[in-house]
Design a protein around this motif. Structure first.
Motif, PDB file in Angstrom:
ATOM      1  N   THR A 215       0.950  -0.992   0.105  1.00 59.51           N
ATOM      2  CA  THR A 215      -0.106   0.117  -0.015  1.00 59.51           C
ATOM      3  C   THR A 215       0.949   1.391  -0.131  1.00 59.51           C
ATOM      4  O   THR A 215       1.607   1.265   0.936  1.00 59.51           O
ATOM      5  CB  THR A 215      -1.027   0.070   1.198  1.00 59.51           C
ATOM      6  OG1 THR A 215      -1.852  -1.045   1.073  1.00 59.51           O
ATOM      7  CG2 THR A 215      -1.971   1.276   1.402  1.00 59.51           C
ATOM      8  N   LEU A 216       0.790   2.046  -1.081  1.00 60.91           N
ATOM      9  CA  LEU A 216       1.736   3.168  -1.231  1.00 60.91           C
ATOM     10  C   LEU A 216       0.706   4.273  -0.379  1.00 60.91           C
ATOM     11  O   LEU A 216      -0.403   4.515  -0.663  1.00 60.91           O
ATOM     12  CB  LEU A 216       1.749   3.640  -2.510  1.00 60.91           C
ATOM     13  CG  LEU A 216       2.597   4.981  -2.906  1.00 60.91           C
ATOM     14  CD1 LEU A 216       3.968   4.763  -2.603  1.00 60.91           C
ATOM     15  CD2 LEU A 216       2.308   5.395  -4.306  1.00 60.91           C
ATOM     16  N   ILE A 217       1.341   4.933   0.574  1.00 67.83           N
ATOM     17  CA  ILE A 217       0.538   5.798   1.372  1.00 67.83           C
ATOM     18  C   ILE A 217       0.759   7.281   0.930  1.00 67.83           C
ATOM     19  O   ILE A 217       2.014   7.552   0.838  1.00 67.83           O
ATOM     20  CB  ILE A 217       0.857   5.747   2.838  1.00 67.83           C
ATOM     21  CG1 ILE A 217       0.595   4.417   3.768  1.00 67.83           C
ATOM     22  CG2 ILE A 217       0.407   6.767   3.791  1.00 67.83           C
ATOM     23  CD1 ILE A 217       0.949   4.177   4.917  1.00 67.83           C
ATOM     24  N   VAL A 218       0.021   7.768   0.348  1.00 67.15           N
ATOM     25  CA  VAL A 218       0.101   9.148  -0.561  1.00 67.15           C
ATOM     26  C   VAL A 218      -0.540  10.270   0.336  1.00 67.15           C
ATOM     27  O   VAL A 218      -1.610  10.312   0.963  1.00 67.15           O
ATOM     28  CB  VAL A 218      -0.896   9.268  -1.777  1.00 67.15           C
ATOM     29  CG1 VAL A 218      -0.581  10.452  -2.409  1.00 67.15           C
ATOM     30  CG2 VAL A 218      -0.147   8.050  -2.594  1.00 67.15           C
ATOM     31  N   GLN A 219       0.520  11.392   0.618  1.00 59.76           N
ATOM     32  CA  GLN A 219       0.273  12.410   1.423  1.00 59.76           C
ATOM     33  C   GLN A 219      -1.204  12.880   1.077  1.00 59.76           C
ATOM     34  O   GLN A 219      -1.325  13.541  -0.205  1.00 59.76           O
ATOM     35  CB  GLN A 219       1.273  13.397   1.286  1.00 59.76           C
ATOM     36  CG  GLN A 219       1.287  14.483   2.439  1.00 59.76           C
ATOM     37  CD  GLN A 219       1.183  14.171   3.754  1.00 59.76           C
ATOM     38  OE1 GLN A 219       2.067  13.252   4.066  1.00 59.76           O
ATOM     39  NE2 GLN A 219       0.522  15.176   4.552  1.00 59.76           N
ATOM     40  N   ASP A 220      -2.079  13.246   1.886  1.00 55.80           N
ATOM     41  CA  ASP A 220      -3.419  14.056   1.801  1.00 55.80           C
ATOM     42  C   ASP A 220      -4.292  13.305   0.997  1.00 55.80           C
ATOM     43  O   ASP A 220      -5.163  13.818   0.536  1.00 55.80           O
ATOM     44  CB  ASP A 220      -3.038  15.458   1.413  1.00 55.80           C
ATOM     45  CG  ASP A 220      -2.193  16.183   2.212  1.00 55.80           C
ATOM     46  OD1 ASP A 220      -2.154  16.014   3.553  1.00 55.80           O
ATOM     47  OD2 ASP A 220      -1.334  17.034   1.726  1.00 55.80           O
ATOM     48  N   GLU A 221      -4.083  11.934   0.715  1.00 57.58           N
ATOM     49  CA  GLU A 221      -4.899  11.261  -0.326  1.00 57.58           C
ATOM     50  C   GLU A 221      -5.569   9.926   0.549  1.00 57.58           C
ATOM     51  O   GLU A 221      -6.637  10.065   0.693  1.00 57.58           O
ATOM     52  CB  GLU A 221      -4.260  10.852  -1.622  1.00 57.58           C
ATOM     53  CG  GLU A 221      -3.719  12.385  -2.513  1.00 57.58           C
ATOM     54  CD  GLU A 221      -4.613  13.146  -3.041  1.00 57.58           C
ATOM     55  OE1 GLU A 221      -6.100  12.689  -3.022  1.00 57.58           O
ATOM     56  OE2 GLU A 221      -4.490  14.172  -3.171  1.00 57.58           O
ATOM     57  N   ASN A 222      -4.361   9.270   0.706  1.00 59.13           N
ATOM     58  CA  ASN A 222      -5.117   7.796   1.398  1.00 59.13           C
ATOM     59  C   ASN A 222      -4.257   7.620   2.808  1.00 59.13           C
ATOM     60  O   ASN A 222      -4.103   6.406   3.193  1.00 59.13           O
ATOM     61  CB  ASN A 222      -4.762   6.783   0.685  1.00 59.13           C
ATOM     62  CG  ASN A 222      -3.277   6.310   0.468  1.00 59.13           C
ATOM     63  OD1 ASN A 222      -2.663   7.461   0.594  1.00 59.13           O
ATOM     64  ND2 ASN A 222      -3.015   5.118   0.099  1.00 59.13           N
ATOM     65  N   ASP A 223      -3.987   8.739   3.338  1.00 51.79           N
ATOM     66  CA  ASP A 223      -3.268   8.890   4.747  1.00 51.79           C
ATOM     67  C   ASP A 223      -4.084   8.843   5.846  1.00 51.79           C
ATOM     68  O   ASP A 223      -3.398   8.867   7.008  1.00 51.79           O
ATOM     69  CB  ASP A 223      -1.891   9.710   4.601  1.00 51.79           C
ATOM     70  CG  ASP A 223      -2.346  11.173   4.451  1.00 51.79           C
ATOM     71  OD1 ASP A 223      -3.775  11.350   4.273  1.00 51.79           O
ATOM     72  OD2 ASP A 223      -1.962  12.336   4.775  1.00 51.79           O
ATOM     73  N   ASP A 224      -5.341   8.674   5.750  1.00 51.58           N
ATOM     74  CA  ASP A 224      -6.169   8.771   6.940  1.00 51.58           C
ATOM     75  C   ASP A 224      -6.102   7.394   7.838  1.00 51.58           C
ATOM     76  O   ASP A 224      -6.078   6.429   6.969  1.00 51.58           O
ATOM     77  CB  ASP A 224      -7.665   8.899   6.664  1.00 51.58           C
ATOM     78  CG  ASP A 224      -8.606   8.880   7.662  1.00 51.58           C
ATOM     79  OD1 ASP A 224      -8.583   9.758   8.209  1.00 51.58           O
ATOM     80  OD2 ASP A 224      -9.455   8.016   8.050  1.00 51.58           O
ATOM     81  N   LEU A 225      -5.593   7.622   8.867  1.00 55.72           N
ATOM     82  CA  LEU A 225      -5.379   6.310   9.759  1.00 55.72           C
ATOM     83  C   LEU A 225      -6.601   5.771  10.160  1.00 55.72           C
ATOM     84  O   LEU A 225      -6.476   4.002  10.120  1.00 55.72           O
ATOM     85  CB  LEU A 225      -4.734   6.815  11.041  1.00 55.72           C
ATOM     86  CG  LEU A 225      -3.290   7.375  11.010  1.00 55.72           C
ATOM     87  CD1 LEU A 225      -2.873   8.007  12.161  1.00 55.72           C
ATOM     88  CD2 LEU A 225      -2.340   6.638  10.080  1.00 55.72           C
ATOM     89  N   GLU A 226      -7.819   6.035   9.989  1.00 55.74           N
ATOM     90  CA  GLU A 226      -8.979   5.292  10.335  1.00 55.74           C
ATOM     91  C   GLU A 226      -9.252   4.421   9.110  1.00 55.74           C
ATOM     92  O   GLU A 226      -9.715   3.168   9.310  1.00 55.74           O
ATOM     93  CB  GLU A 226     -10.145   6.137  10.599  1.00 55.74           C
ATOM     94  CG  GLU A 226     -10.015   6.818  12.133  1.00 55.74           C
ATOM     95  CD  GLU A 226     -11.440   7.600  12.449  1.00 55.74           C
ATOM     96  OE1 GLU A 226     -12.235   7.680  11.607  1.00 55.74           O
ATOM     97  OE2 GLU A 226     -11.421   8.223  13.335  1.00 55.74           O
TER      98      GLU A 226
END
Length: 328
Positions: A215-226
């Motif tokens: 999983t590529l964690i993209v800043q301000d896109e899919n970085d919501d921890l919930e």
């Protein structure tokens, strides 16, 4: 050289149209046109693949670069790719071959078998662009590799229909599947696809081959921890022993968001460890990439230099006897 190869998994329709059934897009293609992937063309009412035997990239890589941490640690694998992709990720790391048409070299499956037998390679990794839309060539080459006692690895976005996936799986030994987010909105807006087919691919593949997830964690896109926690829970519901790679995004292609905050990825790893036995961080220098026994925390694979198995006896931890999900 280009070989005109009729594609698998399509239906002829009226007025010389064809419908492709390889991936969930199900493209309905008019005469002379191509599908979303750009490599399947309707020529006089028949669907042909445009990238059969076309190699744009190749290298001998450590298996850990795929990334696969639980499949023959420390070994090399011959990596190949073509061009085209059936998703349109705005942050694509390999956009030059996924969304452009770069120079390509012609190769036969047997040529690649010869190359895959060199440099202590264990087999072939189909990677760099999306291998599922290179389907006909991958299937033929993987079959030849199996006959020659070589391993086959797919590094894939998982966006493939169930029938072609199941036909290919008997020739595949391991897969790294991108699960880009647990949000269908994210898939639609940033990737041009849908989430559910990818989840189905993970479920099906995990019954047959070793699966790892990136999983590529993209800043301000899919970085919501919930939302990320929902993904981790879902993976655990399939198999808590599936290795997960949480990878740091850097600006690329059309998306110019700043690089993902390292602290976000570290927090995501801490949450993921509540649900999964093996969680790794990628694209961040200096992090611990070792594999530890989930039960007694003994060091199993030391990756400070290369992937060296240090405390594994068969499939079990030497210290406590816990079964470790590693193919070695």
């Amino acid at each position: 050289m280009k070989l005109k190869k009729e594609a698998f998994f399509y239906e002829k329709l009226e007025n010389n149209r064809v419908k492709c059934y390889l991936c969930p897009h199900g493209c309905n293609i008019r005469e002379g046109n191509i599908g979303i992937c750009r490599v399947r063309k309707n020529d006089n009412g028949k669907l042909y693949t445009l990238n059969y035997g076309q190699i744009t990239s190749y290298a001998y890589d450590p298996i850990e670069k795929k990334p696969l941490y639980h499949f023959y640690p420390g070994k090399n694998i011959f990596s190949i790719g073509s061009f085209g992709c059936n998703l349109k990720c705005s942050f694509c790391q390999n956009w030059q071959i996924a969304h452009e048409t770069p120079p390509a070299q012609w190769a036969k499956p047997k040529d690649l078998i010869t190359l895959a037998n060199r440099n202590n390679s264990i087999g072939i990794a189909y990677t760099y662009n999306e291998p599922s839309i290179w389907y006909e060539f991958v299937l033929e080459t993987a079959n030849e590799a199996k006959k020659n006692n070589l391993k086959n690895v797919l590094v894939t976005n998982g966006y493939i229909q169930e029938e072609p996936l199941k036909k290919l799986l008997p020739y595949i030994d391991a897969m790294n599947i991108d699960v880009k987010s647990f949000s269908n909105k994210y898939y639609k807006e940033l990737c041009g696809g849908e989430l559910e087919p990818v989840l189905r691919t993970v479920e099906i593949a995990n019954k047959s081959v070793l699966v790892e997830i990136t999983t590529l964690i993209v800043q301000d896109e899919n970085d919501d921890l919930e939302n990320l926690e929902k993904l981790f829970k879902w993976i655990s519901s399939i198999d808590k022993e599936i290795p997960l790679h949480l990878t740091r995004y850097y600006p690329s292609y059309k998306l110019k968001n700043e690089a993902t905050k390292i602290e976000t990825i570290v927090k995501a790893k801490d949450i993921a460890k509540k649900y999964l036995d093996y969680v790794y961080i990628g694209n961040v220098w200096g992090v611990d990439r070792n594999t530890y026994c989930p039960n007694c925390k003994a060091l199993i694979v030391d990756r400070t230099t290369e992937g060296k198995v240090v405390d594994l006896e068969g499939e079990k931890c030497k210290e406590c006897g816990y079964k470790i999900n590693i193919v070695n």
